[in-house]
Design a protein around this motif. Sequence first.
Motif, PDB file in Angstrom:
ATOM      1  N   GLN A 154       6.808   2.328  -4.874  1.00  0.00           N
ATOM      2  CA  GLN A 154       6.736   2.567  -6.309  1.00  0.00           C
ATOM      3  C   GLN A 154       5.289   2.662  -6.781  1.00  0.00           C
ATOM      4  OE1 GLN A 154       8.821  -0.364  -8.634  1.00  0.00           O
ATOM      5  NE2 GLN A 154       7.953   0.329 -10.563  1.00  0.00           N
ATOM      6  N   HIS A 155       4.422   1.836  -6.200  1.00  0.00           N
ATOM      7  CA  HIS A 155       3.016   1.822  -6.616  1.00  0.00           C
ATOM      8  C   HIS A 155       2.166   2.874  -5.907  1.00  0.00           C
ATOM      9  CE1 HIS A 155       3.987  -2.149  -8.336  1.00  0.00           C
ATOM     10  NE2 HIS A 155       2.888  -2.003  -9.049  1.00  0.00           N
ATOM     11  N   PHE A 156       2.453   3.093  -4.596  1.00  0.00           N
ATOM     12  CA  PHE A 156       1.514   3.894  -3.800  1.00  0.00           C
ATOM     13  C   PHE A 156       2.156   5.033  -3.005  1.00  0.00           C
ATOM     14  CE2 PHE A 156      -0.009  -0.631  -3.685  1.00  0.00           C
ATOM     15  CZ  PHE A 156      -0.998  -0.485  -4.641  1.00  0.00           C
ATOM     16  N   GLY A 157       3.460   5.269  -3.173  1.00  0.00           N
ATOM     17  CA  GLY A 157       4.105   6.328  -2.418  1.00  0.00           C
ATOM     18  C   GLY A 157       4.364   5.934  -0.981  1.00  0.00           C
ATOM     19  N   SER A 158       4.920   6.865  -0.199  1.00  0.00           N
ATOM     20  CA  SER A 158       5.231   6.573   1.208  1.00  0.00           C
ATOM     21  C   SER A 158       5.112   7.830   2.049  1.00  0.00           C
ATOM     22  CB  SER A 158       6.651   6.014   1.324  1.00  0.00           C
ATOM     23  OG  SER A 158       7.607   6.983   0.926  1.00  0.00           O
ATOM     24  N   GLY A 159       5.020   7.615   3.368  1.00  0.00           N
ATOM     25  CA  GLY A 159       4.961   8.738   4.304  1.00  0.00           C
ATOM     26  C   GLY A 159       3.856   9.715   3.961  1.00  0.00           C
ATOM     27  N   GLU A 160       4.197  10.995   3.997  1.00  0.00           N
ATOM     28  CA  GLU A 160       3.209  12.034   3.700  1.00  0.00           C
ATOM     29  C   GLU A 160       2.810  12.042   2.225  1.00  0.00           C
ATOM     30  OE1 GLU A 160       4.727  15.752   5.037  1.00  0.00           O
ATOM     31  OE2 GLU A 160       4.642  15.209   7.176  1.00  0.00           O
ATOM     32  N   ASP A 161       3.599  11.384   1.409  1.00  0.00           N
ATOM     33  CA  ASP A 161       3.292  11.326  -0.027  1.00  0.00           C
ATOM     34  C   ASP A 161       2.537  10.052  -0.406  1.00  0.00           C
ATOM     35  OD1 ASP A 161       4.637  13.760  -0.508  1.00  0.00           O
ATOM     36  OD2 ASP A 161       6.573  12.709  -0.574  1.00  0.00           O
ATOM     37  N   SER A 162       2.023   9.352   0.577  1.00  0.00           N
ATOM     38  CA  SER A 162       1.270   8.117   0.301  1.00  0.00           C
ATOM     39  C   SER A 162      -0.005   8.438  -0.477  1.00  0.00           C
ATOM     40  CB  SER A 162       0.894   7.426   1.616  1.00  0.00           C
ATOM     41  OG  SER A 162       2.042   7.020   2.327  1.00  0.00           O
ATOM     42  N   ARG A 163      -0.222   7.673  -1.542  1.00  0.00           N
ATOM     43  CA  ARG A 163      -1.420   7.861  -2.362  1.00  0.00           C
ATOM     44  C   ARG A 163      -2.447   6.781  -1.963  1.00  0.00           C
ATOM     45  NH1 ARG A 163       2.957   8.062  -5.622  1.00  0.00           N
ATOM     46  NH2 ARG A 163       2.526   5.992  -6.541  1.00  0.00           N
ATOM     47  N   VAL A 164      -3.098   7.027  -0.843  1.00  0.00           N
ATOM     48  CA  VAL A 164      -4.028   6.038  -0.278  1.00  0.00           C
ATOM     49  C   VAL A 164      -5.169   5.752  -1.241  1.00  0.00           C
ATOM     50  CG1 VAL A 164      -5.530   5.495   1.678  1.00  0.00           C
ATOM     51  CG2 VAL A 164      -3.433   6.807   2.047  1.00  0.00           C
ATOM     52  N   GLU A 165      -5.599   6.774  -1.965  1.00  0.00           N
ATOM     53  CA  GLU A 165      -6.729   6.596  -2.888  1.00  0.00           C
ATOM     54  C   GLU A 165      -6.389   5.634  -4.022  1.00  0.00           C
ATOM     55  OE1 GLU A 165      -4.167   9.900  -4.328  1.00  0.00           O
ATOM     56  OE2 GLU A 165      -5.064   9.349  -2.382  1.00  0.00           O
ATOM     57  N   ASP A 166      -5.088   5.398  -4.249  1.00  0.00           N
ATOM     58  CA  ASP A 166      -4.681   4.489  -5.332  1.00  0.00           C
ATOM     59  C   ASP A 166      -4.655   3.025  -4.896  1.00  0.00           C
ATOM     60  OD1 ASP A 166      -4.379   6.657  -6.955  1.00  0.00           O
ATOM     61  OD2 ASP A 166      -2.186   6.732  -6.827  1.00  0.00           O
ATOM     62  N   ILE A 167      -4.811   2.787  -3.601  1.00  0.00           N
ATOM     63  CA  ILE A 167      -4.725   1.407  -3.092  1.00  0.00           C
ATOM     64  C   ILE A 167      -6.094   0.753  -3.246  1.00  0.00           C
ATOM     65  CG2 ILE A 167      -4.049  -0.080  -1.175  1.00  0.00           C
ATOM     66  CD1 ILE A 167      -2.651   2.355   0.055  1.00  0.00           C
ATOM     67  N   THR A 168      -6.237  -0.071  -4.253  1.00  0.00           N
ATOM     68  CA  THR A 168      -7.501  -0.746  -4.528  1.00  0.00           C
ATOM     69  C   THR A 168      -7.257  -2.242  -4.692  1.00  0.00           C
ATOM     70  OG1 THR A 168      -7.274  -0.562  -6.935  1.00  0.00           O
ATOM     71  CG2 THR A 168      -8.323   1.292  -5.783  1.00  0.00           C
ATOM     72  N   PHE A 169      -8.330  -2.976  -4.780  1.00  0.00           N
ATOM     73  CA  PHE A 169      -8.238  -4.421  -5.020  1.00  0.00           C
ATOM     74  C   PHE A 169      -7.438  -4.692  -6.288  1.00  0.00           C
ATOM     75  CE2 PHE A 169     -10.213  -8.091  -7.261  1.00  0.00           C
ATOM     76  CZ  PHE A 169      -9.801  -9.094  -6.402  1.00  0.00           C
ATOM     77  N   GLU A 170      -7.720  -3.942  -7.339  1.00  0.00           N
ATOM     78  CA  GLU A 170      -7.049  -4.152  -8.618  1.00  0.00           C
ATOM     79  C   GLU A 170      -5.573  -3.753  -8.563  1.00  0.00           C
ATOM     80  OE1 GLU A 170      -7.979  -5.667 -11.173  1.00  0.00           O
ATOM     81  OE2 GLU A 170     -10.115  -5.950 -10.769  1.00  0.00           O
ATOM     82  N   SER A 171      -5.285  -2.594  -7.958  1.00  0.00           N
ATOM     83  CA  SER A 171      -3.897  -2.114  -7.962  1.00  0.00           C
ATOM     84  C   SER A 171      -2.997  -2.982  -7.082  1.00  0.00           C
ATOM     85  CB  SER A 171      -3.828  -0.651  -7.513  1.00  0.00           C
ATOM     86  OG  SER A 171      -4.294  -0.503  -6.182  1.00  0.00           O
ATOM     87  N   MET A 172      -3.513  -3.513  -5.994  1.00  0.00           N
ATOM     88  CA  MET A 172      -2.704  -4.385  -5.129  1.00  0.00           C
ATOM     89  C   MET A 172      -2.369  -5.700  -5.817  1.00  0.00           C
ATOM     90  SD  MET A 172      -3.944  -3.792  -1.181  1.00  0.00           S
ATOM     91  CE  MET A 172      -5.682  -4.169  -1.457  1.00  0.00           C
ATOM     92  N   LYS A 173      -3.225  -6.120  -6.751  1.00  0.00           N
ATOM     93  CA  LYS A 173      -2.932  -7.345  -7.506  1.00  0.00           C
ATOM     94  C   LYS A 173      -1.705  -7.179  -8.391  1.00  0.00           C
ATOM     95  CE  LYS A 173      -6.272  -9.514  -9.574  1.00  0.00           C
ATOM     96  NZ  LYS A 173      -7.493  -9.743 -10.381  1.00  0.00           N
ATOM     97  N   GLN A 174      -1.344  -5.924  -8.691  1.00  0.00           N
ATOM     98  CA  GLN A 174      -0.167  -5.657  -9.519  1.00  0.00           C
ATOM     99  C   GLN A 174       1.136  -5.715  -8.720  1.00  0.00           C
ATOM    100  OE1 GLN A 174      -0.968  -5.473 -12.747  1.00  0.00           O
ATOM    101  NE2 GLN A 174      -3.078  -5.659 -11.996  1.00  0.00           N
ATOM    102  N   CYS A 175       1.027  -5.831  -7.397  1.00  0.00           N
ATOM    103  CA  CYS A 175       2.219  -5.886  -6.543  1.00  0.00           C
ATOM    104  C   CYS A 175       2.698  -7.338  -6.446  1.00  0.00           C
ATOM    105  CB  CYS A 175       1.900  -5.337  -5.155  1.00  0.00           C
ATOM    106  SG  CYS A 175       1.494  -3.578  -5.156  1.00  0.00           S
ATOM    107  N   THR A 176       3.562  -7.700  -7.365  1.00  0.00           N
ATOM    108  CA  THR A 176       4.002  -9.090  -7.489  1.00  0.00           C
ATOM    109  C   THR A 176       4.739  -9.591  -6.249  1.00  0.00           C
ATOM    110  OG1 THR A 176       4.219  -8.789  -9.877  1.00  0.00           O
ATOM    111  CG2 THR A 176       5.315 -10.695  -8.918  1.00  0.00           C
ATOM    112  N   TYR A 177       5.655  -8.777  -5.733  1.00  0.00           N
ATOM    113  CA  TYR A 177       6.446  -9.234  -4.585  1.00  0.00           C
ATOM    114  C   TYR A 177       5.585  -9.370  -3.331  1.00  0.00           C
ATOM    115  CZ  TYR A 177      10.664 -10.089  -1.863  1.00  0.00           C
ATOM    116  OH  TYR A 177      11.625 -10.674  -1.070  1.00  0.00           O
ATOM    117  N   GLU A 186       8.700  -1.939  -3.593  1.00  0.00           N
ATOM    118  CA  GLU A 186       7.585  -2.173  -4.508  1.00  0.00           C
ATOM    119  C   GLU A 186       6.357  -1.364  -4.104  1.00  0.00           C
ATOM    120  OE1 GLU A 186       5.884  -6.130  -6.456  1.00  0.00           O
ATOM    121  OE2 GLU A 186       5.159  -5.904  -4.395  1.00  0.00           O
ATOM    122  N   ILE A 187       6.070  -1.337  -2.808  1.00  0.00           N
ATOM    123  CA  ILE A 187       4.903  -0.597  -2.315  1.00  0.00           C
ATOM    124  C   ILE A 187       5.043   0.893  -2.599  1.00  0.00           C
ATOM    125  CG2 ILE A 187       3.722   0.136  -0.197  1.00  0.00           C
ATOM    126  CD1 ILE A 187       4.245  -2.746   0.874  1.00  0.00           C
TER     127      ILE A 187
END
Length: 522
Positions: free
Chosen positions: A352-375, A349-350
């Motif tokens: 899918q929303h924010f990428g991983s490793g070197e492709d991590s989209r750290v700028e996309d991790i916000t209060f609002e976007s984390m609320k969309q992570c149901t699991y 799930e993580i």
Amino acid sequence: MEFDLQTITSFITLHLFTWYGLAIAAGLIYATIGKIKKEMFIRKHGCKEAYVFPDGGPFGLILAYILQKYKSNGEILDFALGLYEKYGRKSTFTAYLFGVRVVVSGEPENMKAVLATQFNDFSLGSRHAHFKPLLGDGIFTLDNEGWKESRQLLRPQFAREQISHVKTLEPHVQVLAEHIRKHKGQTFDLQELFFRLTVDASTEFLFGESVHSLYDESIGRECDPEVAGFAEAFNSAQVALGVRTYLQVAYFLYNPPSFWKNTKTVHKFAKMFVNKALSLTPEELEERTKSHGYTFLYELAKQTRDPKVLQDQLLNIMVAGRDTTAGLLSFAFFELAKHQDVWNKLKEEIYQHFGSGEDSRVEDITFESMKQCTYLKWVLNEVLRMYPSVPVNFRVANKDTTLPIGGGPDGNSPVYIGKGTTFAYSPYMTQRIDKFYGKDAQEFKPERWESSPKLGWAYLPFNGGPRICLGQQFALTEASYVIVRLAQMFPNLVSKYDGPEPCRKLIHLTMCLKDGLEVQMS
């Protein structure tokens, strides 16, 4: 008229006996009237006694010894849960502790009454005396008007726009990552690092400057010895507060010199930041906010210039904001490391929303976007169910009152709560009882939250009623961010725990793993 010595002595003795007799008679009359009033109250409200714990000993001294023994062994919570099973699955019972009547309950209806519908019938009792040396007059130590003023002062500081500032966590997470990498996939204690991480994040949020307790020579970063002393003193002082709390009315028996030394160290450190804030004019405070962003202390200094108020509230919030989040993260990774299926599903799930490793989209991790992570939400709900940050809490009746349920052989009658009676409630126990959570209540199972069960007061990780935790969203946001980033950087998580089941818990004001969190990460 002349009196000899024998006459005078007889006269005085007679009057003394007369006064003693009158005093005894008055005491008996007072006690009788009190007993009659109590019986009338009990009959009026249909109260019946809850199950009485049979092994407490005179004045509850044996029970006090038992509790301290299990507390020091890290087994007190599961001991209490065991009593529920041992005594016919009764979740309300009465005991005596140092002569004080204590009613213990895991019934949601009773917690709702004490914390909400009958809120004014109860107070914090002697908590102010327990905590005052370290925490002074803050939101967690005060009752009545003092508490109301504290809450009014602090509530704006936890507005949504402040808790959404997750980007300030990233530099601290990067330092944490350096510590994890230095172990090169070998076993280490992650919980110890979480406590250092949260003290760093908390001090930046509260004081405007981080103490950088994660800095040390092992990762090539220079550590300030004074800062290290503060963190250690803060930890030790809180452990002492925990001992004083469990001693209840006998808290004064625990007052070692180390406690006062540690308290002095903590206060000196906090005063330094408070004085720095108070040295600024209102205009300078505004300018600093514009240039440096939000800081709890500087916003609070706009509301009050009282140095003691600032210091006490800062330390109250630090206890809550630092320890609860560190405990939540520790128990989360403890269970995730043991349940690889959950860990893999969460990572999916993580990523899918924010990428991983070197492709991590750290700028996309916000209060609002984390609320969309149901699991992720389910995982945190389940961790807080099994390991609530404050597993046991207390209130004291300030008048004769009742609990709605728990009395009589069937446990369905009201229970009499006399003035001065301590009510102890345990979210840890309630949240593991099968009648609320099913036969798998002892299992870590995030999927149970898929159906959005209507649990009401049977789920109480952040307390409830007027004193519900102000910083719950702040803690959840911080914990979510750290979990997301660690999953992105360290996809391989292995548990190296080889201790007893259930795990032993260290409890002072909050709860963590007594034996640490031994894992391997890469």
